[in-house]
Scaffold this active site. Sequence first.
Site, PDB file in Angstrom:
ATOM      1  N   CYS A  82      11.335  -5.752  -0.965  1.00 53.72           N
ATOM      2  CA  CYS A  82      12.370  -6.304  -1.817  1.00 53.72           C
ATOM      3  C   CYS A  82      12.395  -5.519  -3.129  1.00 53.72           C
ATOM      4  CB  CYS A  82      12.172  -7.776  -2.143  1.00 53.72           C
ATOM      5  SG  CYS A  82      12.227  -8.831  -0.709  1.00 53.72           S
ATOM      6  N   ARG A 111      12.847  -0.248  -0.405  1.00 56.28           N
ATOM      7  CA  ARG A 111      11.932  -1.393  -0.402  1.00 56.28           C
ATOM      8  C   ARG A 111      12.362  -2.491   0.562  1.00 56.28           C
ATOM      9  NH1 ARG A 111       8.655  -1.171  -4.921  1.00 56.28           N
ATOM     10  NH2 ARG A 111       8.145  -3.350  -4.655  1.00 56.28           N
ATOM     11  N   TRP A 153      13.998  -7.587   1.945  1.00 52.79           N
ATOM     12  CA  TRP A 153      13.292  -7.386   3.206  1.00 52.79           C
ATOM     13  C   TRP A 153      12.829  -8.779   3.614  1.00 52.79           C
ATOM     14  CZ3 TRP A 153       8.407  -8.126   5.312  1.00 52.79           C
ATOM     15  CH2 TRP A 153       8.132  -7.414   6.495  1.00 52.79           C
ATOM     16  N   ASN A 165      10.606 -11.033  -5.517  1.00 49.33           N
ATOM     17  CA  ASN A 165       9.899 -10.184  -4.565  1.00 49.33           C
ATOM     18  C   ASN A 165       8.498 -10.781  -4.416  1.00 49.33           C
ATOM     19  OD1 ASN A 165       8.628  -8.092  -3.185  1.00 49.33           O
ATOM     20  ND2 ASN A 165       8.483  -6.787  -5.004  1.00 49.33           N
ATOM     21  N   GLY A 166       8.089 -11.083  -3.197  1.00 46.73           N
ATOM     22  CA  GLY A 166       6.763 -11.678  -2.994  1.00 46.73           C
ATOM     23  C   GLY A 166       6.874 -12.854  -2.031  1.00 46.73           C
ATOM     24  N   GLU A 183      -0.866   9.481  14.172  1.00 43.39           N
ATOM     25  CA  GLU A 183       0.238   9.609  13.234  1.00 43.39           C
ATOM     26  C   GLU A 183       1.522  10.049  13.957  1.00 43.39           C
ATOM     27  OE1 GLU A 183       1.147   8.718  10.500  1.00 43.39           O
ATOM     28  OE2 GLU A 183       2.595  10.122   9.690  1.00 43.39           O
ATOM     29  N   LYS A 238       5.014   7.948  14.036  1.00 37.51           N
ATOM     30  CA  LYS A 238       6.298   8.501  13.597  1.00 37.51           C
ATOM     31  C   LYS A 238       7.352   8.281  14.686  1.00 37.51           C
ATOM     32  CE  LYS A 238       6.007   8.952  10.033  1.00 37.51           C
ATOM     33  NZ  LYS A 238       4.779   8.770   9.341  1.00 37.51           N
ATOM     34  N   GLU A 242       8.352   4.506  14.905  1.00 41.54           N
ATOM     35  CA  GLU A 242       9.099   3.915  13.787  1.00 41.54           C
ATOM     36  C   GLU A 242      10.448   4.585  13.563  1.00 41.54           C
ATOM     37  OE1 GLU A 242       7.215   4.165   9.930  1.00 41.54           O
ATOM     38  OE2 GLU A 242       6.460   6.160  10.317  1.00 41.54           O
ATOM     39  N   HIS A 251     -10.535   5.948  30.432  1.00 41.54           N
ATOM     40  CA  HIS A 251     -11.022   4.565  30.310  1.00 41.54           C
ATOM     41  C   HIS A 251      -9.877   3.553  30.355  1.00 41.54           C
ATOM     42  CE1 HIS A 251     -14.985   6.093  29.591  1.00 41.54           C
ATOM     43  NE2 HIS A 251     -14.522   6.862  28.627  1.00 41.54           N
ATOM     44  N   LYS A 275       9.528   0.586   2.568  1.00 40.01           N
ATOM     45  CA  LYS A 275       8.572   1.622   2.185  1.00 40.01           C
ATOM     46  C   LYS A 275       7.378   1.081   1.414  1.00 40.01           C
ATOM     47  CE  LYS A 275       8.290   6.339   0.870  1.00 40.01           C
ATOM     48  NZ  LYS A 275       7.810   6.724   2.200  1.00 40.01           N
TER      49      LYS A 275
HETATM   50  C1  F6R Z   1       4.688   5.031   8.004  1.00 38.79           C
HETATM   51  C2  F6R Z   1       4.459   4.547   6.669  1.00 38.79           C
HETATM   52  C3  F6R Z   1       3.608   3.345   6.504  1.00 38.79           C
HETATM   53  C4  F6R Z   1       2.792   3.431   5.210  1.00 38.79           C
HETATM   54  C5  F6R Z   1       2.022   2.120   4.980  1.00 38.79           C
HETATM   55  C6  F6R Z   1       1.131   2.205   3.764  1.00 38.79           C
HETATM   56  O1  F6R Z   1       5.480   6.178   8.017  1.00 38.79           O
HETATM   57  O2  F6R Z   1       4.969   5.086   5.723  1.00 38.79           O
HETATM   58  O3  F6R Z   1       2.784   3.145   7.599  1.00 38.79           O
HETATM   59  O4  F6R Z   1       1.909   4.500   5.307  1.00 38.79           O
HETATM   60  O5  F6R Z   1       2.922   1.077   4.838  1.00 38.79           O
HETATM   61  O6  F6R Z   1       1.883   2.486   2.631  1.00 38.79           O
HETATM   62  P1  F6R Z   1       1.239   3.102   1.332  1.00 38.79           P
HETATM   63  O7  F6R Z   1       0.784   4.474   1.658  1.00 38.79           O
HETATM   64  O8  F6R Z   1       2.352   3.089   0.323  1.00 38.79           O
HETATM   65  O9  F6R Z   1       0.110   2.211   0.945  1.00 38.79           O
END
Ligand code: F6R
Length: 607
Positions: free
Chosen positions: A2, A27, A73, A99-100, A480, A484, A487, A503, A602
């Site tokens: 948010c 956000r 969000w 926000n929260g 990773e 990617k 998501e 396994h 994000k």
């Molecule tokens: C994936 C991604 C998330 C963040 C996670 C932690 O592409 O960006 O998995 O890595 O939400 O966020 P930060 O690094 O801001 O603590």
Amino acid sequence: MCGIVAYTGNQPAKEILIEGLKRLEYRGYDSSGIFIQNSPPYLARAVGKVAELERRVWNSAPDGVAGIAHTRWATHGKPTEANAHPHTDCGDKLFLVHNGIIENYLVLKKRLLEAGHRFKSETDTEVLVHLIEAGYQGDLPAAVQKALLQVQGTFGIAVMHCDHPGSIVVARRGSPIVLGIGESASLAASDVSALAQHTDQVVYLEDNEIACLEPGNFSITTLDNRSVNRGTTNLEYDVESMDRGSFPHYMLKEIFEQPEAVENALRGRLNHAEAVAKLGGLESVQERLLQARHLIIVSCGTSFYAGLFGRYVFETLTDLTVETELASEFRYRKLNLRQGTVVLAISQSGETADTLAALREAKRKGALVLGLVNVVGSTIARETHAGVYSHAGIEVGVASTKSFLSQITILTLMALLIGRSRDLSYEEGHEIILALERVPEQIREILKQAEHIRQLAVKYCHAEHFLFIGRKYQYPIALEGALKLKEIAYIHSEGYAAGEMKHGPIALIDPKFPTLALALEDGSYERIVSNIQEIHAREGHILAITTEGNTTLGDLADDLIYIPRTHEAVAPLLSVVPLQLFAYYCGVLLGRDVDKPRNLAKSVTVE
Ligand code: F6R
């Protein structure tokens, strides 16, 4: 999660608020809303991205000079217009964005309903505006304060009242709020990106503080009524880097910015003469750091995978024992932090709620707590004892790309710094430094293969499932790469340590279940080739990332991507790049909104 923006000044608020929301959209972006102080008051809310709200507001909103806005969000209640913020009281005089999460909202709501308040949404937030209404006796900050004292949970809020023109009350606990103070205007927002075009004078609100904003003025007190004397600090922020330039998406732009991200992470931090790294942010804790015996790395998501990489690199270059832990688990463990334990929190945003809670827990138990953070001035950066900024620059795409590269670069530097004070030799240290310095140019070479990788995405993007495998340093990269792809392209993908295949996961392999194998010519090469053989024998298709000059994988893999040869510990800085491009192109080909994938945000400021 948010985004909040608030403005009071002498310019029409609507442009400033909508522009601010666009900058905060990373956000959360399932609905948004705006309130502009005017007679009559103006309130508009819309489901979907901020562009929806903008369309609605553009012709209809008045030119009032104060207002608040929000991009959501969803946590409590679906993304609907009724659940979008701002929320209003029964008398339609109070307007509030939040926000929260209000944890005790059910208890509070029951009480408010019994007292005759009428609720219009399913959100936890709405209790706040009714609580303020219930306690309001002409003094807005006092009513906000009284309400917040009854609340359990986290909040960053901005509140306005029709009877207090030009005044905005903001407060925080657990969710960030920063004030921007200009000559004749004041702003508040969830982060500086929404303020930076208007002022370079900012004030970071701390937890349990409440601030009153008037045009060009502010005052702060704590929720328990102590006045706070805090001046503004000078903000250094590159507004232009928010521009997408000629790239179709921020994600692609940020992938292509990685050579510079690594250069910035290394800049001024390498000492060739002594084969060591210089990290100014750690100097104040150097003594404790050099005596450390154990390192625990805590983080979430992509930053967690950076932490897993960190485990390998610290184990290789230092004599520390290293654990990596998901912050969401770490915060609830019964911790026995032995003497000499250092806890390192990794976070791009510096606001991730779980990571923040984990570091607070570690701090309470007496550990030295360090941060590796991208966003300057963020909460994690401020709450750690010391730390290093990753200097990746602003990352707008919701999926982390360049910040991951910066994180793993700096983890290598930290390991080098500690390792060289122990048993890492000059030669070994120097080899790492030379390998790191070659990385930006080597990434540029990989980026030249973007079209080849796009063609591979055309071939594979319709797969319903994907497996990513790697060993040792390439194992976190497999995780990773899988994250990617899921998501960004919404393709179900699993990352596995290649040795685990037999396994269980190998049961999934058939001609419709491709595998991306990280098969570099390093110490694990022979072993991962055996794993690839096993997949090949079961008719699984294989897309392999391997080292330039490799001649043995051609018969086994269906497709190959080559990356330059480098030191085993530095190779992840290269091998992750084709995986990012692959996920990006799959997402684009499948018509996904790659910069704002569904359901994500994000900055994850809720638990
Ligand atoms: C994936 C991604 C998330 C963040 C996670 C932690 O592409 O960006 O998995 O890595 O939400 O966020 P930060 O690094 O801001 O603590």
